[in-house]
Design an enzyme around this catalytic site. Sequence first.
Site, PDB file in Angstrom:
ATOM      1  N   ARG A 164     100.773  67.320  85.940  1.00  0.00           N
ATOM      2  CA  ARG A 164     100.811  66.016  86.627  1.00  0.00           C
ATOM      3  C   ARG A 164     102.243  65.675  87.075  1.00  0.00           C
ATOM      4  NH1 ARG A 164      98.487  61.990  89.537  1.00  0.00           N
ATOM      5  NH2 ARG A 164      99.128  59.924  88.824  1.00  0.00           N
TER       6      ARG A 164
ATOM      7  N   ILE B 289      98.015  59.641  77.994  1.00  0.00           N
ATOM      8  CA  ILE B 289      98.806  60.595  78.796  1.00  0.00           C
ATOM      9  C   ILE B 289      98.091  60.899  80.119  1.00  0.00           C
ATOM     10  CG2 ILE B 289      99.582  63.021  78.866  1.00  0.00           C
ATOM     11  CD1 ILE B 289     100.413  62.625  75.887  1.00  0.00           C
TER      12      ILE B 289
ATOM     13  N   GLU C 127      80.278  60.294  56.370  1.00  0.00           N
ATOM     14  CA  GLU C 127      80.664  61.001  55.118  1.00  0.00           C
ATOM     15  C   GLU C 127      81.595  60.122  54.271  1.00  0.00           C
ATOM     16  OE1 GLU C 127      78.731  63.282  55.899  1.00  0.00           O
ATOM     17  OE2 GLU C 127      78.756  64.666  54.207  1.00  0.00           O
TER      18      GLU C 127
HETATM   19  N1  COS Z   1      81.469  65.969  41.186  1.00  0.00           N
HETATM   20  C1  COS Z   1      80.760  65.770  40.051  1.00  0.00           C
HETATM   21  N2  COS Z   1      80.598  64.568  39.488  1.00  0.00           N
HETATM   22  C2  COS Z   1      81.178  63.524  40.101  1.00  0.00           C
HETATM   23  C3  COS Z   1      81.936  63.645  41.274  1.00  0.00           C
HETATM   24  C4  COS Z   1      82.070  64.931  41.814  1.00  0.00           C
HETATM   25  N3  COS Z   1      82.763  65.124  42.917  1.00  0.00           N
HETATM   26  N4  COS Z   1      82.389  62.431  41.652  1.00  0.00           N
HETATM   27  C5  COS Z   1      81.942  61.572  40.735  1.00  0.00           C
HETATM   28  N5  COS Z   1      81.211  62.236  39.808  1.00  0.00           N
HETATM   29  C6  COS Z   1      80.557  61.652  38.635  1.00  0.00           C
HETATM   30  C7  COS Z   1      81.485  60.736  37.878  1.00  0.00           C
HETATM   31  O1  COS Z   1      82.193  61.465  36.888  1.00  0.00           O
HETATM   32  C8  COS Z   1      80.531  59.725  37.272  1.00  0.00           C
HETATM   33  O2  COS Z   1      79.961  60.301  36.123  1.00  0.00           O
HETATM   34  P1  COS Z   1      79.655  59.395  34.818  1.00  0.00           P
HETATM   35  O3  COS Z   1      78.661  58.366  35.308  1.00  0.00           O
HETATM   36  O4  COS Z   1      79.073  60.364  33.857  1.00  0.00           O
HETATM   37  O5  COS Z   1      80.966  58.817  34.426  1.00  0.00           O
HETATM   38  C9  COS Z   1      79.447  59.606  38.316  1.00  0.00           C
HETATM   39  O6  COS Z   1      79.503  60.808  39.101  1.00  0.00           O
HETATM   40  C10 COS Z   1      79.630  58.424  39.232  1.00  0.00           C
HETATM   41  O7  COS Z   1      80.910  58.523  39.807  1.00  0.00           O
HETATM   42  P2  COS Z   1      81.769  57.247  40.145  1.00  0.00           P
HETATM   43  O8  COS Z   1      81.612  56.216  39.044  1.00  0.00           O
HETATM   44  O9  COS Z   1      83.123  57.685  40.526  1.00  0.00           O
HETATM   45  O10 COS Z   1      80.991  56.742  41.413  1.00  0.00           O
HETATM   46  P3  COS Z   1      81.018  55.355  42.031  1.00  0.00           P
HETATM   47  O11 COS Z   1      79.625  54.850  42.011  1.00  0.00           O
HETATM   48  O12 COS Z   1      82.091  54.481  41.479  1.00  0.00           O
HETATM   49  O13 COS Z   1      81.408  55.755  43.531  1.00  0.00           O
HETATM   50  C11 COS Z   1      81.885  55.289  45.806  1.00  0.00           C
HETATM   51  C12 COS Z   1      81.559  54.762  44.417  1.00  0.00           C
HETATM   52  C13 COS Z   1      82.028  54.101  46.701  1.00  0.00           C
HETATM   53  C14 COS Z   1      83.164  56.087  45.793  1.00  0.00           C
HETATM   54  C15 COS Z   1      80.737  56.234  46.250  1.00  0.00           C
HETATM   55  O14 COS Z   1      79.517  55.542  46.146  1.00  0.00           O
HETATM   56  C16 COS Z   1      80.909  56.721  47.651  1.00  0.00           C
HETATM   57  O15 COS Z   1      81.575  57.721  47.882  1.00  0.00           O
HETATM   58  N6  COS Z   1      80.305  55.999  48.625  1.00  0.00           N
HETATM   59  C17 COS Z   1      80.271  56.449  49.979  1.00  0.00           C
HETATM   60  C18 COS Z   1      79.000  57.142  50.188  1.00  0.00           C
HETATM   61  C19 COS Z   1      79.086  58.057  51.357  1.00  0.00           C
HETATM   62  O16 COS Z   1      80.033  58.813  51.512  1.00  0.00           O
HETATM   63  N7  COS Z   1      78.062  57.981  52.188  1.00  0.00           N
HETATM   64  C20 COS Z   1      77.996  58.764  53.351  1.00  0.00           C
HETATM   65  C21 COS Z   1      77.360  60.088  53.070  1.00  0.00           C
HETATM   66  S1  COS Z   1      76.091  60.475  54.130  1.00  0.00           S
HETATM   67  S2  COS Z   1      76.773  60.181  55.923  1.00  0.00           S
END
Ligand code: COS
Length: 386
Positions: A273, A343, A369
Site C-alpha cells: 500500500r 492497517i 471454553e
Molecule cells: N483435573 C482434575 N480435577 C480437577 C481439575 C482438573 N483440571 N480442575 C478441578 N478439578 C477438581 C478439583 O480438585 C475439585 O475437586 P474436589 O471437589 O475433590 O476438591 C473439583 O474438580 C472442582 O473443582 P473446583 O472447585 O476448582 O471447581 P469450581 O466449581 O470452583 O470451578 C469454574 C469453577 C468457574 C472455574 C469452572 O466452573 C469453570 O471453569 N467454568 C467455566 C466453564 C466453561 O469453561 N464452560 C465452557 C466449556 S464448553 S464451551
Amino acid sequence: MSSRMRDDFSLTAEQREMRDLVRTIARDRIAPLAAHVDEAEVYPAEPLKRLGEQGLMGLYIPEAYGGTDMGTLAFCLAVEEIAWACAATATIYLVQYAGGWPIVAAGTEAQKRRYLPRLASGEITAAFSLSEPGAGSDAASLSTRAVRKGDRYVLNGVKLWVSNGSKASVITLFATVDPGRGKGGVTAFLVEPTFPGFALGKLERKMGIRGSPTVALHLTDCEVPVEHRLGEEGEGYKLALRVLDGSRPAVGAEAVGIAQAALDAAVAYAKERQQFGQPIAAFQGIQFMLADMAMQVHGARLLVHHAASLVDRGAVTTVLESSLAKCFAADAAMKVTTDAVQIFGGYGYTREYPVERFMRDAKITQIYEGTNQIQRLVIARELIRR
Ligand code: COS
C-alpha cells in the site's frame, strides 16, 4: 508465512512432519474455501474429509483404537495451522477432541471400541455439551436432569451452544443425577442423536466461525442406555474440567492461528500500500504496530506450546498454564486482528479483504471454553492457592 517466528526448536521430527502436512492441506484445501464458508455459513465438509483421510482426526486417540496418539502439543500445532486458514474449520476440528477425548480418558472398553476407531478415521465426529441457558460460566449449576429407570437413564433439559452438535454422531453430554448434590451430581453421558427424545434445537446465527454449526439440544424423556454413561455417577464435573486442561490450550492455538493470519496479511499489505509516495510499511507508526503484533503472536504461541507440553508430560493438572495460554492467546488474537483491520484502513472494514473476518472469528476465542474473565479467575485462584 514469512512473518512467522521460528518455533520449531523444541519440536520432534514427527511433530514437524505432521505440522507440515496440515500446513499444506490448510494452504491448498482449506484457505481457498474460507471466505465462502463464512459468507454462506456452510459446513466445510470436504476439508474435514481430507483431514480424516490423512489420519489427522486421531492425533489424541491411542494407536490400539486407530489413532496416532501424538498428544496435545501435536494437536495444538494442527489446530493453529487449520485456524490460520479457516477458524470455523478449526473450531469443528477442536470440538471433536473435546467430545472424543473424554472417551479416551474415562470410557469403558466397549465405549472405546464403539466410537474411537470411527472418530480417528473421520467417519464420524463428536461434540461436547456442558452449557445450558442458565449455566455457562457457572457450569456446576446445570439443570438437565438424568433419572435412572432400570437399564436406562431418562434425560430432560435443554443444552446450549453445542458446537458441531448437529453433525456429531456422539455427544459427550453432562446432566445431573441429583441437583441437590451440586458438582457431585454432574454425570457424563454418551448421547447419540438417534436416541428417542433427542431433538436438535435452534441453529445460532453467529458473528464469526460461521461455517461451524452451533445448536441447542432438546432432551425430552430422552432414553440413554446405562452403558452410555461415561464414568460413574457424580464424576462428570471433574471430567469436564479435565477436558478443559487440553481444550483450552487448543483454543489458544486457534487464536494464534487467526492472529498469525492477520499479521501475515498486515505485513503484506503494508509493503504494498502506497501513501505519501512510499509503502506504508516505511512509516514508523505502522512498523511499531507490526512489531507489537509479532510479539503478541509469538508470545501467545509459546504459552500454548508450554501448556500443551505439560499436558503431554502428564502433569497432575495444568489448570494454571492452560488458562494462561487460552486467555493470553485470545486477547492477543483480538488485539492483533483489530490492528490488522486498522492497517488496512477503509479496505480492512470491507468484506473484500479477510481481516474483518479474522477480527470476527477472533472474538469467540475470548468467550468459549470459559470466558477470559473465568480464565483470570482461575489463574488468580491458582496463584493464591500455591
Ligand atoms: N483435573 C482434575 N480435577 C480437577 C481439575 C482438573 N483440571 N480442575 C478441578 N478439578 C477438581 C478439583 O480438585 C475439585 O475437586 P474436589 O471437589 O475433590 O476438591 C473439583 O474438580 C472442582 O473443582 P473446583 O472447585 O476448582 O471447581 P469450581 O466449581 O470452583 O470451578 C469454574 C469453577 C468457574 C472455574 C469452572 O466452573 C469453570 O471453569 N467454568 C467455566 C466453564 C466453561 O469453561 N464452560 C465452557 C466449556 S464448553 S464451551
